[in-house]
Write a protein that holds these residues in place. Structure first.
Motif, mmCIF file in Angstrom:
data_model
loop_
_atom_site.group_PDB
_atom_site.id
_atom_site.type_symbol
_atom_site.label_atom_id
_atom_site.label_comp_id
_atom_site.label_asym_id
_atom_site.label_seq_id
_atom_site.Cartn_x
_atom_site.Cartn_y
_atom_site.Cartn_z
ATOM 1 N N THR A 1 -53.566 68.989 -6.733
ATOM 2 C CA THR A 1 -52.387 68.410 -6.086
ATOM 3 C C THR A 1 -51.738 67.339 -6.942
ATOM 4 O O THR A 1 -50.678 66.823 -6.584
ATOM 5 C CB THR A 1 -52.766 67.795 -4.733
ATOM 6 O OG1 THR A 1 -53.772 66.800 -4.937
ATOM 7 C CG2 THR A 1 -53.292 68.871 -3.790
ATOM 8 N N SER B 1 -50.551 65.923 -11.011
ATOM 9 C CA SER B 1 -50.153 66.416 -12.319
ATOM 10 C C SER B 1 -51.325 66.341 -13.286
ATOM 11 O O SER B 1 -52.104 65.392 -13.270
ATOM 12 C CB SER B 1 -48.986 65.596 -12.864
ATOM 13 O OG SER B 1 -48.563 66.091 -14.108
ATOM 14 N N ASN C 1 -48.286 69.954 -7.640
ATOM 15 C CA ASN C 1 -47.345 68.842 -7.823
ATOM 16 C C ASN C 1 -47.393 68.330 -9.260
ATOM 17 O O ASN C 1 -47.828 67.228 -9.522
ATOM 18 C CB ASN C 1 -47.674 67.696 -6.859
ATOM 19 C CG ASN C 1 -47.514 68.088 -5.413
ATOM 20 O OD1 ASN C 1 -46.451 68.520 -5.007
ATOM 21 N ND2 ASN C 1 -48.583 67.939 -4.648
ATOM 22 N N GLY C 2 -46.994 69.170 -10.202
ATOM 23 C CA GLY C 2 -46.976 68.715 -11.586
ATOM 24 C C GLY C 2 -47.502 69.760 -12.536
ATOM 25 O O GLY C 2 -47.632 70.939 -12.200
ATOM 26 N N ASP C 3 -47.824 69.336 -13.766
ATOM 27 C CA ASP C 3 -48.198 70.249 -14.825
ATOM 28 C C ASP C 3 -49.597 70.823 -14.616
ATOM 29 O O ASP C 3 -50.474 70.193 -14.010
ATOM 30 C CB ASP C 3 -48.148 69.527 -16.166
ATOM 31 C CG ASP C 3 -46.759 69.018 -16.505
ATOM 32 O OD1 ASP C 3 -45.788 69.575 -15.968
ATOM 33 O OD2 ASP C 3 -46.652 68.060 -17.291
ATOM 34 N N SER D 1 -47.731 76.583 -11.948
ATOM 35 C CA SER D 1 -47.288 75.340 -11.335
ATOM 36 C C SER D 1 -45.948 75.589 -10.664
ATOM 37 O O SER D 1 -45.059 76.209 -11.261
ATOM 38 C CB SER D 1 -47.157 74.225 -12.374
ATOM 39 O OG SER D 1 -46.585 73.066 -11.788
ATOM 40 N N SER D 2 -45.820 75.100 -9.444
ATOM 41 C CA SER D 2 -44.571 75.280 -8.715
ATOM 42 C C SER D 2 -43.558 74.192 -9.014
ATOM 43 O O SER D 2 -42.379 74.337 -8.691
ATOM 44 C CB SER D 2 -44.851 75.321 -7.209
ATOM 45 O OG SER D 2 -45.477 74.113 -6.786
ATOM 46 N N SER D 3 -43.999 73.104 -9.680
ATOM 47 C CA SER D 3 -43.079 71.982 -9.878
ATOM 48 C C SER D 3 -43.154 71.367 -11.267
ATOM 49 O O SER D 3 -42.552 70.331 -11.510
ATOM 50 C CB SER D 3 -43.364 70.888 -8.841
ATOM 51 O OG SER D 3 -44.690 70.423 -8.967
ATOM 52 N N GLY D 4 -43.898 71.986 -12.184
ATOM 53 C CA GLY D 4 -44.017 71.415 -13.524
ATOM 54 C C GLY D 4 -44.274 72.507 -14.546
ATOM 55 O O GLY D 4 -44.051 73.696 -14.291
ATOM 56 N N ASN E 1 -47.367 80.940 -15.559
ATOM 57 C CA ASN E 1 -46.209 81.132 -14.673
ATOM 58 C C ASN E 1 -45.591 82.514 -14.853
ATOM 59 O O ASN E 1 -44.370 82.678 -14.916
ATOM 60 C CB ASN E 1 -45.157 80.039 -14.891
ATOM 61 C CG ASN E 1 -45.369 78.851 -13.967
ATOM 62 O OD1 ASN E 1 -46.255 78.851 -13.108
ATOM 63 N ND2 ASN E 1 -44.562 77.815 -14.141
#
Length: 358
Positions: free
Chosen positions: A46, A48, A94-96, A123-126, A158
Motif C-alpha cells: 500500500t 510506494s 499507492n506508488g511505485d 502499479s495502479s498509481s506509479g 504493467n
C-alpha cells in the motif's frame, strides 16, 4: 547464512502485505540457494516502493514498513543455481512497484542455470519496473548458462514485456553449447545501466529477441545475437561476436576497440546496417561477416555515420564468403587506407578478401 545444498526447496504461494517478502535480506550474507522453486509468491503493498515478490536484497536495511533500526546491511550474495522463479508478483496500490521476482541493490555473485517466467509487477498509481528482476544502481548481477539453457519468458511490468530493469551492472554469459535467451525486453535508461555480454572462457550465445535499452552495452566474448532494437549511449565490440538478425537495429555510438571482435550481419537476407561512430571510436581492426547473393551479385551494405578519416587504417573489415554456386561479382568500393575522403557519412559495400568456390 542461508545455504541449500543438493536439497530441493520450494517457496510456493507465500503472500505478504505491507512490503514483506519471501526472502528479505538486510543484515546477512546469503551464501547459496540451490535446486529451489519460487512460485506464485507475492507482495501486495500500500506504500510506494513495494519490491521483490520472491527475494529482496536491500543494501540499507530499509524498505517502507520494514525499517530495522540497527542499520545493518548486506554486502553480497553468493550463488543461486538450478532455481526457477515462476509467477511471482508485486502489486503496488499507492506508488511505485519494483521486481516481480527479485529486487536487488547488492552484489550477486552468480545466478546459474536459473530461469524466470510469468513474473510480473504492477502499479495502479506509479511506475512498475522489472517484471522479473529490478537491479538498482548499486546492484551488480551475473547471470550464467553453465550446464543448461537460461530463459526469461513472459515476464511483464504493467502488462508490457519486461525481463530485467537494470540501472546497475549486469553480466550475461553462457558456456559453449548453451544459451541465455531473453524473449522479454531489457529496460533501463541511456544514462544509467551497464550490460556486458560474455566473459573470458564463455563462448555460448546470449540471445535478445526483444528490445534492449541501456546506457552501455559491451559485447566482450561469446556471441551476442540481437533480433530487435538495441538502444544505448555506447555500444562496444571489444571481443566475441555481435550478430544482427533480420529485424535488428542498433541505436547509439559504436565502438570497436579490440582486434578479436566480429560484427556478423549474415541473416539470409540482403540489407543495410547503420552505425554511428566518432573519429576515435573505431580504434582497432575487427572482422565483418555479411550476406552475398551469388545470383545477382548483391551484398549487405554498411552505412557509417561520422566515419573516421582513413577508416581502413583503423578498422580493416574482412568478409568471408563460402560460395556454393557460380558467382556474379558485385561492385565493391575498395577504399584503402588513407584514401577515404573526410566525409561525415561513409557508405560502402564489404571488401571481399577471400572467395571460396565449390
Amino acid at each position: 547464512k542461508l545455504s541449500y545444498f543438493n536439497t530441493f526447496r520450494e517457496f510456493d504461494d507465500i503472500r505478504f502485505g505491507a512490503n514483506e517478502v519471501g526472502i528479505y535480506n538486510f543484515s546477512a550474507h546469503i551464501n547459496t540457494i540451490e535446486d529451489s522453486l519460487f512460485r506464485n509468491n507475492a507482495i501486495i503493498g500500500t506504500a510506494s516502493g513495494t519490491a521483490g515478490g520472491a527475494i529482496n536484497n536491500n543494501n540499507d536495511g530499509t524498505l517502507s514498513s520494514r525499517n530495522p533500526s540497527n542499520g545493518d546491511h548486506i554486502s553480497s550474495v553468493g550463488t543461486v543455481s538450478n532455481t526457477s522463479f515462476t509467477e511471482n508478483h508485486v502489486s503496488g496500490a499507492n506508488g511505485d512497484a519494483f521486481g516481480g521476482a527479485w529486487y536487488n541493490e547488492v552484489t550477486v555473485s552468480d545466478i546459474i542455470d536459473s530461469s524466470f517466467s510469468g513474473n510480473y509487477v504492477e502499479s495502479s498509481s506509479g511506475s512498475a519496473l522489472g517484471g522479473a528482476i529490478y537491479n538498482a544502481s548499486a546492484g551488480t548481477m551475473t547471470i550464467s548458462a553453465a550446464s543448461r539453457d537460461v530463459s526469461f519468458t513472459d515476464n511483464k511490468a504493467n502488462g508490457a514485456s519486461s525481463g530485467i530493469h537494470n540501472l546497475g551492472t549486469v553480466t550475461l554469459r553462457a558456456n559453449d553449447g548453451y544459451k541465455v535467451t531473453f524473449d522479454d525486453a531489457i529496460t533501463g535508461t541511456t544514462s544509467s545501466g551497464t550490460m556486458t555480454v560474455g566473459a573470458s572462457g564463455y563462448t555460448g550465445d546470449v540471445i535478445f529477441n526483444n528490445s534492449v535499452t541501456q546506457n552501455r552495452v559491451n559485447f566482450s566474448a561469446g556471441r551476442g545475437i540481437v533480433n530487435d532494437t538495441l538502444t544505448a549511449s555506447t555500444i562496444y565490440l571489444s571481443g566475441g561476436t555481435l550478430k544482427l538478425g533480420r529485424d535488428a537495429s542498433l541505436s547509439g555510438t559504436f565502438f570497436a576497440n579490440n582486434t578479436s571482435g566480429t560484427l556478423d550481419l549474415s541473416n539470409d537476407s540482403i540489407s543495410n546496417t547503420s552505425l554511428t561512430t566518432t573519429n576515435s571510436s573505431i580504434s582497432a581492426n575487427f572482422n565483418l561477416i555479411t550476406d552475398i547473393n551469388t545470383d545477382d551479385g548483391s551484398a549487405d551494405t554498411l552505412t557509417i555515420s561520422n566515419a573516421p578519416t582513413g577508416l581502413y587504417s583503423k578498422a580493416e573489415m574482412f568478409a568471408y564468403f563460402i560460395l556454393l554456386s557460380d558467382i556474379k561479382f558485385p561492385s565493391f568500393n575498395t577504399f584503402m587506407a588513407g584514401t577515404i575522403p573526410p566525409v561525415t557519412t561513409l557508405y560502402f559495400k564489404p571488401l571481399v578478401l577471400f572467395l571460396l568456390s565449390k
